[in-house]
Design a protein around this motif. Structure first.
Motif, PDB file in Angstrom:
ATOM      1  N   GLY A   1      48.040  39.497  28.441  1.00 34.71           N
ATOM      2  CA  GLY A   1      48.949  39.088  29.497  1.00 34.71           C
ATOM      3  C   GLY A   1      48.826  39.968  30.732  1.00 34.71           C
ATOM      4  N   LEU A   2      47.601  40.438  30.984  1.00 36.35           N
ATOM      5  CA  LEU A   2      47.340  41.333  32.113  1.00 36.35           C
ATOM      6  C   LEU A   2      46.256  40.740  33.003  1.00 36.35           C
ATOM      7  CD1 LEU A   2      47.296  44.766  30.229  1.00 36.35           C
ATOM      8  CD2 LEU A   2      49.166  43.810  31.578  1.00 36.35           C
ATOM      9  N   SER A   3      46.049  41.364  34.157  1.00 35.26           N
ATOM     10  CA  SER A   3      44.990  40.970  35.074  1.00 35.26           C
ATOM     11  C   SER A   3      44.208  42.213  35.477  1.00 35.26           C
ATOM     12  CB  SER A   3      45.582  40.300  36.315  1.00 35.26           C
ATOM     13  OG  SER A   3      46.265  41.258  37.114  1.00 35.26           O
ATOM     14  N   PRO A   4      43.066  42.051  36.134  1.00 30.02           N
ATOM     15  CA  PRO A   4      42.279  43.221  36.536  1.00 30.02           C
ATOM     16  C   PRO A   4      43.052  44.250  37.346  1.00 30.02           C
ATOM     17  CG  PRO A   4      40.973  41.230  36.787  1.00 30.02           C
ATOM     18  CD  PRO A   4      42.357  40.787  36.435  1.00 30.02           C
ATOM     19  N   LYS A   5      43.991  43.817  38.147  1.00 27.43           N
ATOM     20  CA  LYS A   5      44.737  44.768  38.987  1.00 27.43           C
ATOM     21  C   LYS A   5      45.661  45.666  38.172  1.00 27.43           C
ATOM     22  CE  LYS A   5      48.373  41.419  40.246  1.00 27.43           C
ATOM     23  NZ  LYS A   5      49.253  41.827  39.164  1.00 27.43           N
TER      24      LYS A   5
ATOM     25  N   ILE B   1      28.583  36.399  30.087  1.00 26.56           N
ATOM     26  CA  ILE B   1      29.145  36.747  28.783  1.00 26.56           C
ATOM     27  C   ILE B   1      30.255  37.794  28.913  1.00 26.56           C
ATOM     28  CG2 ILE B   1      27.325  38.464  28.351  1.00 26.56           C
ATOM     29  CD1 ILE B   1      27.513  37.805  25.398  1.00 26.56           C
ATOM     30  N   THR B   2      30.065  38.748  29.816  1.00 25.89           N
ATOM     31  CA  THR B   2      31.095  39.770  30.022  1.00 25.89           C
ATOM     32  C   THR B   2      32.300  39.191  30.739  1.00 25.89           C
ATOM     33  OG1 THR B   2      29.572  41.636  29.949  1.00 25.89           O
ATOM     34  CG2 THR B   2      31.589  41.931  31.231  1.00 25.89           C
ATOM     35  N   ALA B   3      32.067  38.324  31.714  1.00 27.69           N
ATOM     36  CA  ALA B   3      33.187  37.667  32.399  1.00 27.69           C
ATOM     37  C   ALA B   3      34.011  36.851  31.413  1.00 27.69           C
ATOM     38  CB  ALA B   3      32.661  36.783  33.526  1.00 27.69           C
ATOM     39  N   ARG B   4      33.342  36.197  30.478  1.00 29.57           N
ATOM     40  CA  ARG B   4      34.045  35.383  29.485  1.00 29.57           C
ATOM     41  C   ARG B   4      34.860  36.254  28.535  1.00 29.57           C
ATOM     42  NH1 ARG B   4      31.193  33.124  25.114  1.00 29.57           N
ATOM     43  NH2 ARG B   4      29.315  33.506  26.337  1.00 29.57           N
ATOM     44  N   ALA B   5      34.259  37.347  28.068  1.00 26.97           N
ATOM     45  CA  ALA B   5      34.996  38.265  27.194  1.00 26.97           C
ATOM     46  C   ALA B   5      36.199  38.863  27.918  1.00 26.97           C
ATOM     47  CB  ALA B   5      34.069  39.378  26.704  1.00 26.97           C
ATOM     48  N   ALA B   6      36.015  39.189  29.194  1.00 27.13           N
ATOM     49  CA  ALA B   6      37.117  39.757  29.970  1.00 27.13           C
ATOM     50  C   ALA B   6      38.262  38.767  30.118  1.00 27.13           C
ATOM     51  CB  ALA B   6      36.610  40.184  31.349  1.00 27.13           C
ATOM     52  N   ARG B   7      37.942  37.496  30.387  1.00 25.00           N
ATOM     53  CA  ARG B   7      38.997  36.487  30.512  1.00 25.00           C
ATOM     54  C   ARG B   7      39.812  36.385  29.225  1.00 25.00           C
ATOM     55  NH1 ARG B   7      34.901  33.625  33.309  1.00 25.00           N
ATOM     56  NH2 ARG B   7      34.407  32.399  31.453  1.00 25.00           N
ATOM     57  N   VAL B   8      39.133  36.390  28.086  1.00 23.54           N
ATOM     58  CA  VAL B   8      39.828  36.311  26.796  1.00 23.54           C
ATOM     59  C   VAL B   8      40.733  37.516  26.600  1.00 23.54           C
ATOM     60  CG1 VAL B   8      39.500  36.333  24.290  1.00 23.54           C
ATOM     61  CG2 VAL B   8      38.023  34.905  25.721  1.00 23.54           C
ATOM     62  N   SER B   9      40.204  38.692  26.924  1.00 23.72           N
ATOM     63  CA  SER B   9      40.969  39.918  26.692  1.00 23.72           C
ATOM     64  C   SER B   9      42.173  40.019  27.624  1.00 23.72           C
ATOM     65  CB  SER B   9      40.058  41.136  26.868  1.00 23.72           C
ATOM     66  OG  SER B   9      40.605  42.272  26.215  1.00 23.72           O
TER      67      SER B   9
END
Length: 382
Positions: free
Chosen positions: A264-268, A251-259
């Motif tokens: 227009g950003l990535s984890p880095k 659920i958190t991975a999914r929310a993170a992908r949406v955000s």
């Protein structure tokens, strides 16, 4: 939906035991400080969002009744531990839809009023939820994840305990944190066992009161450097199958992908993170779910020092829930207050130098058959 939304004012009360102080008094303190921070008056506020879990009906109206807001809409939001983040999410949507230009969002919880013990998963009748019927509590849920993590990832109890050491070190620098004493690995492991492998110092404090507030506006404001809400995602849990992995934090991975996609950003691109470390194992799982670490690399990321102050991507410089405390309705808003201060360069001894993008992640609720009831991920930037 073309307008930008900014945090123009942010404030919170110290988290801890506020004996003799009523919940409305705590909330009003945060509200007035946030409005002063934004340089606005009650007449400038067009709507109010109050996040709370256990305070009862129409709490928002009770809190703001005497503050001079003159009958504007007050929305009461409950979404378990994600209530505060959900309130910000809903307020932002209304502003992007051009319903309001300036709103107030605050969270409040007074857990000391409950008299102690673990937070119930559900307060309804036994037919509502299998976990609640069986007496399941959140420490047990996370302990199962911790046990599985140790067995499958080649980790040890010391790896989990290292999260508490890091976050308590950060919390010692935060004047708003409930726990302001550093600890050692041996002290964490020697503290009272709550649910194997989680000891007392690996669980967020359950006796804590506090409030946090932000002013959101489509106007940039002038009181302080405005912080833009780059993205906002709130999702609910999916029904789990028999083969689903309890370490997946889907659920958190999914929310993170949406955000990330919204912004227009990535984890880095993220410089500083405030995440939902209600238990030590949660922080390790969320490293991977948020894309800060590859699958199986969470422990290595922690021990590299990258998530500590001075590292590449500090996580929970506030001390997180483990040190700062977790007054449920206030937590999601408090995460954004911390990130606002970090991005404005106002975080004092715990300042992350040069931070431009911050991520706040908050999950909420445990029910049978899903990962969590809700999860939110927000990205903020300057």
């Amino acid at each position: 939906m073309s307008k930008d939304v900014y945090i123009t004012g942010a404030a919170m009360t110290p988290f801890g035991r506020h004996t003799g102080t009523l919940a409305p008094e705590l909330a009003q303190a945060a509200i007035l400080r946030a409005m002063d921070d934004a340089g606005v008056q009650p007449k400038d506020i067009q709507a109010i969002y109050c996040a709370n879990v256990l305070g009862g009906m129409i709490l928002g109206q009770v809190i703001v009744r005497d503050l001079g807001f003159n009958g504007i809409p007050v929305y009461n939001v409950e979404n378990a531990c994600a209530s505060g983040a959900t309130a910000v999410h809903l307020a932002r949507h209304a502003m992007l839809a051009e319903q309001y230009e300036t709103v107030l969002v605050f969270g409040i919880e007074q857990l000391t009023a409950l008299g102690g013990g673990t937070i119930p998963l559900q307060r309804n009748d036994a037919m509502t939820d299998l976990y609640a019927t069986a007496g399941m509590v959140l420490p047990a849920v996370y302990a199962m994840r911790g046990t599985r993590f140790i067995a499958e990832r080649g980790a040890s109890p010391r790896d989990l305990a290292a999260v508490a050491v890091k976050n308590r070190r950060h919390g010692a620098l935060n004047e708003y944190a409930q726990q302001r004493k550093e600890t050692t690995l041996d002290e964490v492991l020697a503290s009272r066992m709550i649910a194997d492998p989680l000891t007392l110092l690996q669980c967020c404090p359950s006796q804590v009161d506090g409030s946090a507030a932000v002013v959101l506006s489509t106007k940039r404001g002038s009181a302080n450097k405005p912080v833009k809400v780059l993205s906002s995602a709130v999702v609910s849990g999916l029904r789990e199958g028999a083969r689903d992995d309890i370490l997946d934090a889907e659920i958190t991975a999914r929310a993170a992908r949406v955000s990330y996609e919204q912004a227009g950003l990535s984890p880095k691109d993220v410089d500083v993170v405030e995440l939902h470390d209600a238990f030590t194992i949660a922080e390790l799982l969320y490293y991977e779910a948020l894309g800060l670490a590859a699958h199986g690399e969470a422990v290595s990321l922690l021990h590299s020092g990258a998530t500590a102050l001075g590292g590449r991507q500090p996580v929970n410089p506030s001390g997180g829930l483990l040190a700062k405390g977790h007054p449920l309705g206030a937590t999601g808003v408090a995460q954004m207050v911390e990130l606002t201060w970090q991005l404005q360069g106002r975080a004092g001894a715990r300042q992350v130098e040069g931070a431009k993008v911050g991520l706040a992640q908050c999950t909420g609720g445990g029910i049978a058959g899903v990962d969590h009831a809700a999860s939110s991920v927000h990205l903020l930037g300057v």
